[in-house]
Design an enzyme around this catalytic site. Structure first.
Site, short mmCIF file in Angstrom:
data_model
loop_
_atom_site.label_atom_id
_atom_site.label_comp_id
_atom_site.label_asym_id
_atom_site.label_seq_id
_atom_site.Cartn_x
_atom_site.Cartn_y
_atom_site.Cartn_z
N SER A 1 7.91 -29.82 9.56
CA SER A 1 8.89 -30.72 10.15
C SER A 1 10.18 -30.60 9.35
CB SER A 1 8.36 -32.15 10.19
OG SER A 1 9.23 -32.99 10.92
N HIS B 1 8.39 -29.56 14.38
CA HIS B 1 8.92 -30.69 15.14
C HIS B 1 10.31 -30.35 15.65
CE1 HIS B 1 6.17 -33.80 12.94
NE2 HIS B 1 5.53 -33.10 13.85
N ASP C 1 2.14 -36.62 10.48
CA ASP C 1 1.56 -35.66 11.41
C ASP C 1 0.99 -34.50 10.61
OD1 ASP C 1 0.88 -34.33 13.76
OD2 ASP C 1 2.89 -33.54 14.09
#
Length: 191
Positions: free
Chosen positions: A15, A42, A135
């Site tokens: 991310s 992401h 996540d």
């Protein structure tokens, strides 16, 4: 000690700070890589992604954005497109899903790691890099529960430490590595 089987697939999640980390990690993979690589970074849902183009100069492998029901191909890095989860459908193909976002993200890392664990079990290598959410934690847990390997970027080195730190705290890891050491291990693993 039981030897770890060579992975049949490598799944990578990142991310915040992930583009720079992916430049390094993907750049370490040999042109003759005998397995497919699947990546979730992401991304904003409302914009097209050029991540394959951005990373192509750093990597000798073929880079592409995923398409639904696309075959898994050795020596190819496949990226989740914006607003779709990337899943391992079976040992031959991937799938795209519009299931609900996970921790506000679609694509999300957990669905990729979890689906890879179901399909490939002990033959998954999951790599979780820098990021500012949790996540990936459940996905790392799923991979390790299935007997696969999970490598985490060292949280102290990560641009955003929350993602690898959360996975380490809640799911553990088979290795916690600097990017330099991770690259060396990848080269050894696929030599």
């Amino acid at each position: 000690m039981v030897p770890v089987p060579r992975p049949a697939v490598v799944v990578i999640g990142a991310s915040a700070g992930g583009v720079a980390a992916l430049q390094i990690v993907l750049g370490a993979l040999p042109a003759s890589l005998p397995v497919p690589v699947l990546v979730v970074l992401h991304l904003p849902r409302d914009r097209s992604s050029r991540i394959a183009d951005v990373l192509a100069p750093y990597c000798t492998l073929t880079l592409r954005e995923a398409e639904d029901k696309q075959p898994l191909q050795a020596g190819t890095v496949t990226f989740a497109p914006p607003d779709y989860h990337l899943l391992v459908e079976d040992a031959q193909a991937i799938a795209l899903s519009m299931d609900e976002p996970v921790l506000f993200s679609r694509p999300a890392i957990d669905p990729l790691f979890e689906s890879a664990a179901v399909v490939f079990g002990t033959r998954v290598l999951a790599i979780l890099l820098t990021g500012a959410s949790s996540d990936g934690t459940d996905g790392v847990a799923a991979v390790r529960a299935a007997g696969g390997q999970a490598w985490l970027q060292c949280p102290e080195e990560a641009e955003a430490s929350l993602m690898p730190a959360s996975a380490l705290q809640h799911a553990g890891a088979d290795a916690v590595l600097s990017l330099e050491l991770m690259c060396r291990r990848l080269k050894e693993l696929f030599a």
